[in-house]
Design a protein around this motif. Structure first.
Motif, short mmCIF file in Angstrom:
data_model
loop_
_atom_site.label_atom_id
_atom_site.label_comp_id
_atom_site.label_asym_id
_atom_site.label_seq_id
_atom_site.Cartn_x
_atom_site.Cartn_y
_atom_site.Cartn_z
N SER A 152 -31.63 30.60 6.94
CA SER A 152 -30.18 30.40 6.40
C SER A 152 -29.28 29.57 6.88
N GLN A 153 -29.13 29.32 8.26
CA GLN A 153 -28.20 28.43 8.85
C GLN A 153 -28.28 27.14 8.86
N ALA A 154 -29.71 26.58 8.31
CA ALA A 154 -30.01 25.32 8.34
C ALA A 154 -29.46 24.37 6.96
N ASP A 155 -28.89 23.18 7.59
CA ASP A 155 -28.64 22.21 6.27
C ASP A 155 -29.73 21.30 5.84
N VAL A 156 -30.70 21.15 6.89
CA VAL A 156 -31.76 20.36 6.95
C VAL A 156 -33.03 21.12 7.35
N ILE A 157 -34.06 20.93 6.68
CA ILE A 157 -35.31 21.63 7.11
C ILE A 157 -36.50 20.78 7.27
N THR A 158 -37.01 20.28 8.25
CA THR A 158 -38.26 19.34 8.15
C THR A 158 -39.57 20.34 8.70
#
Length: 291
Positions: A152-158
């Motif tokens: 939930s704290q990510a702005d971008v997930i790769t």
């Protein structure tokens, strides 16, 4: 009888007391010598093989918990970050971070980045790689299961996972904050079509396609738009429905941004929870509230 040549004449008659003293002195010297040797062995440096531990080197194709390990080509790492339009204000999370190259590249661009990797040897290798790259303060790695990790704290997930794994993660991803950017190397997310895709034709031989999804806001249902009922049906980022009795067309979401056309008028706005506000071409401001 001939005297043995090994025994000197002076030793033919040694008093018992002198012989015992000599034997005692000899035994004492031997004991001291043995003690000294033991002490030397205790304090000596360990053998070279024990002192030097062989550095961990991963093998391409080695088995992991969910997928085998194949590194993302560096050119595609750069493309994935470009497609996500990352900035130093973003927090990035890489699922199945392997040797850490995506996290380290993001940190080199100024992001705060974290890798989630199940293999603890890979985690240690990534930490060492981050230290050598001078970004250990912004590039961190955690030995964890990606299915139980809080995203939930990510702005971008790769990620570079199999399509089956992506689909298993999809419900969790769709519950993330609208506007969160998801970028995958090659593998899709079932029937959730990507918002954009690019394939490299240079500096990349295998696994050269980057796919981008933007988590859409949840808008399905009825809205009161300036006294008219806006009925929306939602399938991921794609929308259909009616404004009053008029069907809407060319309707979609880009994170929290919504656009649609009704009766020849193009509406564009922003979703903020239970409210939407925006502009309608030729008609000015509009707002809507969930009914």
């Amino acid at each position: 009888m001939q005297r043995s040549p090994l025994l000197p004449k002076a030793a033919t008659r040694v008093p018992a007391s002198r012989l015992q003293a000599a034997m005692l002195a000899s035994a004492l010297a031997f004991t001291l010598l043995g003690a000294a040797a033991a002490m030397a062995q205790t304090t000596a440096a360990p053998p070279a093989k024990a002192a030097e531990q062989k550095a961990y080197v991963p093998d391409v194709g080695q088995q992991g918990k969910d997928v085998i390990w194949v590194p993302t080509p560096q050119a595609l790492v750069d493309k994935m970050l470009d497609m996500a339009k990352v900035t130093p204000k973003d927090r990035l999370m890489d699922l199945g971070s392997g040797d850490g190259r995506t996290v380290i590249t993001a940190a080199q661009r100024g992001l705060t980045a974290q890798g989630i990797e199940y293999n603890p040897d890979m985690v240690e290798l990534s930490r060492e790689n981050a230290k050598r790259a001078g970004v250990a303060d912004r590039a961190t790695f955690v030995a964890a299961d990606l299915f139980t990790t809080d995203l939930s704290q990510a702005d971008v997930i790769t990620m570079f996972l199999l399509s089956t794994i992506n689909e298993k993660l999809r419900p969790k991803i769709l519950d993330l904050r609208p506007g969160t950017r998801i970028v995958s190397n090659t593998f899709r997310m079932g029937d959730w079509e990507p918002d954009a895709s690019e394939t490299l034709t240079q500096n990349c031989q295998t696994y050269c396609t980057a796919l981008l999804w933007i988590v859409p806001a949840k808008v399905q249902g009825k809205w009161d738009l300036d006294g008219q009922t806006l009925q929306l049906e939602q399938r991921y980022q794609m929308l259909s429905g009616k404004l009053g009795a008029t069907p809407i067309t060319d309707a979609r979401l880009d994170g929290t941004s919504i656009t649609f056309t009704a009766d020849g008028v193009r509406y564009a706005g922003v979703v903020n929870g239970r409210n939407m506000t925006g502009n309608a071409a030729g008609k000015g401001q509009w707002q809507a509230k969930r009914m």
